[in-house]
Design a protein around this motif. Structure first.
Motif, mmCIF file in Angstrom:
data_model
loop_
_atom_site.group_PDB
_atom_site.id
_atom_site.type_symbol
_atom_site.label_atom_id
_atom_site.label_comp_id
_atom_site.label_asym_id
_atom_site.label_seq_id
_atom_site.Cartn_x
_atom_site.Cartn_y
_atom_site.Cartn_z
ATOM 1 N N ALA A 147 -15.748 -6.286 -20.602
ATOM 2 C CA ALA A 147 -16.161 -6.831 -21.902
ATOM 3 C C ALA A 147 -16.049 -8.349 -21.864
ATOM 4 N N SER A 148 -15.005 -8.833 -21.205
ATOM 5 C CA SER A 148 -14.836 -10.288 -21.059
ATOM 6 C C SER A 148 -14.137 -10.538 -19.733
ATOM 7 N N ILE A 149 -14.404 -11.718 -19.174
ATOM 8 C CA ILE A 149 -13.754 -12.066 -17.903
ATOM 9 C C ILE A 149 -13.683 -13.586 -17.809
ATOM 10 N N GLU A 150 -12.533 -14.092 -17.351
ATOM 11 C CA GLU A 150 -12.407 -15.545 -17.205
ATOM 12 C C GLU A 150 -11.510 -15.900 -16.026
ATOM 13 N N LEU A 151 -11.612 -17.157 -15.598
ATOM 14 C CA LEU A 151 -10.750 -17.633 -14.519
ATOM 15 C C LEU A 151 -9.303 -17.634 -14.997
ATOM 16 N N ALA A 152 -8.394 -17.135 -14.169
ATOM 17 C CA ALA A 152 -6.980 -17.113 -14.562
ATOM 18 C C ALA A 152 -6.211 -18.248 -13.885
#
Ligand code: HEM
Length: 422
Positions: free
Chosen positions: A393-398
Motif C-alpha cells: 500500500a505504501s513503501i519508502e526508504l528507511a
C-alpha cells in the motif's frame, strides 16, 4: 619531447581514472558529475594508469554507439572485461583463458552465439513469463513475512533474479547460495563486503573460476547423460562446426549467462527502486496505472546502467569522434556515461519514467554483442516491479542505500525500506 608530442597522441587525461576505479562507483551522483565534465571536454580521452593497458575512455552516446556497431574495427578479445594487467596475467599463468561470448570475435563469436540464440528469441522468452510471474509473486509475498521492514535489494531483488536464472538453467533452488557466492565473487571481487577471507580480489576471482568449473562440469555430465529442455542442456550439448564446445568455451558459456543474467538485472531493479522511492509522484503514478511498468523498467535500466563498461581493441586505425585511434589501442565504452549524454537525452540527470527518449538507452550495448538476455532482463524488471507495487500500500526508504564498489558491474547492494502491505 614528451611521449604525446613524439607519437601525435594527446596528453593522458587523469580524469579518466574514475571509469575504472571501483570505489568511485559507490557514489554515482559524484561519478556522473565528474564524468559529465570529461564527456563535455574530452569525450575520447586517453587514460594511462599504472598496471593497466593504456585505453581511450569513450563517454559520448554517439561514440559508444559507433564502437559497438563497428565490430569490424573494434574487436572483443580475452581482455574485453576491463581489468588490470595482473588480472589477466594470473589467469594466463594458471591456464584460464576467458572465452565467453564477450571475449570472442567475428565468425567464431557468431557460431557460439548461435548455440543459445533460439533460447533467447522473443517467442521463447515469452514462454518464460508465467514462471517469472510466479517467482515474482513468491518474493512479493515474502515481503509480507518481513514485518514492514526489509533490505529490498538483499532480501527480495537478488534472490528473485537468482531464482529466475536458476529456473532458466534448470538447476535446483538448493544451489542458489553457492551460485550467489560465485557470481558475487566474480563481479564484486573488488568490494570489501564480497572479499570475505580472501587477501585480494585476484585470488578470489581465481578461486571462483575454479569453483564454477567444478559446479558446471557436474551439470554437463548430468545433462549429457539425461538431456532435458533446460538451457543447461543446450550449453552442455552445444556444437560448433560439428564439434562439441571445448571444455573452456563451455565453462565460460555457463559463467557468462549465470553472471550476466543475475547481478546486472538485480542492480537495475535495486537502483531503479531507489529512484522510484525518491520520486513519490512517479511511484504513485505507477501504482495508479500499472501499464506504466514497461516504461518505468526502461528508465530504471537507463538510469542504473549496471554494466559500467566493456573494453574493445582496435584492429585497424580509426577516427572516433575526431580522435585518431591506432591499431592495437584499447577503447573503453562507458554505458552509464552514454546514457546521460545531453545530446541524446532530455534532462539526462533526471529520473523520469515518462521520458520520450527512453528507446535510446545503451545499457545493453549494441551490434553483434548486443545483450543476449535483454528481453529476459526487461521482463524480470517490469514483472517484479508490478508484483511489489500490487502488494504494497505504501513503501519508502528507511535509510540510505549502500553501493557496491566495482568498476565492471555494480549498483545499489542494500536498499533498506519500510512499507505497509495492502
Ligand atoms: C539489466 C540487465 C542487463 C544489462 C544492463 C546487461 C548488459 C549487457 C551488456 C552491456 C552486454 C555487452 C553488449 C555489447 O558488448 O555490445 C551484455 C552482453 C550479454 N548479456 Fe546482458 N545485460 C543484462 C541482463 C542479462 C541477462 C538477464 C542475461 C541472460 C539471461 C544476459 C546475458 C548476456 C550475454 C550472454 C551477453 C554476451 C552477448 C555477446 O557477447 O554476444 N544479460 N549484456
Amino acid at each position: 619531447m614528451s611521449d604525446a608530442a613524439s607519437t601525435g597522441r594527446p596528453e593522458p587525461d587523469p580524469r579518466g581514472e574514475i571509469l575504472v576505479t571501483p570505489g568511485a562507483f559507490a557514489d554515482m551522483d559524484g561519478w556522473h558529475t565528474r564524468v559529465a565534465e570529461l564527456r563535455r571536454d574530452n569525450p575520447v580521452a586517453l587514460v594511462e594508469l599504472d598496471g593497466w593497458p593504456r585505453f581511450w575512455a569513450v563517454t559520448r552516446h554517439a561514440d559508444v554507439l559507433e564502437v559497438s556497431r563497428r565490430a569490424d574495427v573494434f574487436h572483443n578479445t580475452t581482455r574485453s572485461a576491463p581489468g588490470p594487467d595482473v588480472q589477466y596475467d594470473v589467469l594466463d599463468a594458471i591456464g584460464i583463458k576467458p572465452s565467453s561470448l564477450v571475449h570472442i570475435h567475428g565468425d567464431v563469436h557468431q557460431k557460439h552465439r548461435q548455440v543459445t540464440n533460439d533460447w533467447f528469441k522473443p517467442a521463447a522468452v515469452r514462454r518464460l513469463q508465467p514462471a517469472i510471474e510466479a517467482i515474482a509473486a513468491e518474493f512479493a509475498d515474502r515481503m509480507a513475512d518481513l514485518d514492514g521492514n526489509c533490505d529490498l535489494a538483499a532480501d527480495i531483488i537478488v534472490p528473485f533474479t537468482l531464482r529466475v536464472i536458476m529456473k532458466i538453467y534448470g538447476v535446483p533452488e538448493s544451489d542458489e547460495a553457492l551460485m550467489l557466492e560465485l557470481t558475487q565473487g566474480l563481479f564484486g571481487a573488488a568490494d570489501p563486503e564480497y572479499l570475505g577471507d580472501f587477501s585480494d580480489p585476484l585470488t578470489l576471482i581465481t578461486d571462483t573460476v575454479a569453483r564454477f568449473q567444478t559446479y558446471f562440469d557436474a551439470i554437463t555430465e548430468d545433462r549429457r547423460a539425461k538431456p532435458t529442455a533446460d538451457l543447461a542442456t543446450v550449453i552442455a550439448n552445444g556444437v560448433v562446426d560439428g564439434l562439441p564446445l571445448g571444455d573452456n568455451e563451455r565453462l565460460w558459456y555457463f559463467i557468462i549467462v549465470a553472471t550476466a543474467g543475475h547481478d546486472t538485472t538485480s542492480y537495475a531493479l535495486s537502483g531503479g527502486f531507489e529512484q522510484l522511492l525518491r520520486h513519490p509522484d512517479q511511484l504513485a503514478a505507477l501504482q495508479q496505472n500499472p501499464d506504466l511498468a514497461g516504461a518505468a523498467a526502461e528508465e530504471m535500466i537507463r538510469w542504473t546502467s549496471p554494466v559500467r563498461s566493456f573494453m574493445r581493441w582496435a584492429f585497424e586505425d580509426h577516427e572516433l569522434g575526431g580522435t585518431r585511434i591506432s591499431k592495437g589501442d584499447a577503447v573503453l565504452t562507458s554505458y552509464p556515461a552514454a546514457n546521460r549524454d545531453p545530446d541524446v537525452f532530455e534532462r539526462p540527470m533526471h529520473f523520469d519514467i515518462f521520458r520520450p527518449d527512453a528507446d535510446r538507452l545503451l545499457s545493453f550495448g549494441l551490434g553483434v554483442h548486443y545483450c543476449l538476455g535483454s528481453q529476459v532482463a526487461r521482463r524480470e524488471v517490469r514483472t517484479l516491479l508490478s508484483a511489489i507495487l500490487d502488494r504494497v500500500a505504501s513503501i519508502e526508504l528507511a535509510a540510505e542505500p549502500a553501493w557496491a564498489e566495482s568498476h565492471f558491474v555494480s549498483g545499489v547492494k542494500h536498499l533498506p525500506v519500510s512499507y505497509t502491505m495492502r
